[in-house]
Design a protein around this motif. Structure first.
Motif: not given
Length: 89
Positions: A47-50, A55-57, A59-65
């Protein structure tokens, strides 16, 4: 009784082993079985590649975008309206 190991401690122990410290000494110092260390190491390496993934946005960040894109579009339309003298809509 089983102990709960926090993620930071596990990572620190695994990294010490990967950096050359003797695994048997590490396990003895932390009262840990070598098999458990190797399970942690395998999970760590898988899992080190992560660390390098975006990082995924939230929900609040997606609304703002989405709102930001809508406002940019509106500003563009209004700018065209002002410069050309004709309604853009």
């Amino acid at each position: 009784m089983r102990r709960k190991w926090d993620a930071k401690t596990k990572a620190r122990i695994v990294l010490a082993g990967l950096m050359g410290e003797c695994v048997n000494d590490l396990c003895r110092a932390h009262d840990l079985r070598p098999g458990q260390y190797y399970k942690w190491r395998g999970h760590f390496l898988e899992n080190s590649y992560r660390v390098f993934e975006k990082p995924p946005m939230a929900p609040n960040d997606m609304e703002l975008a989405a709102e930001n894109e809508e406002l940019k579009k509106l500003v563009g339309e209004l700018t065209l309206e002002l410069t050309s003298g004709k309604p853009a809509r």
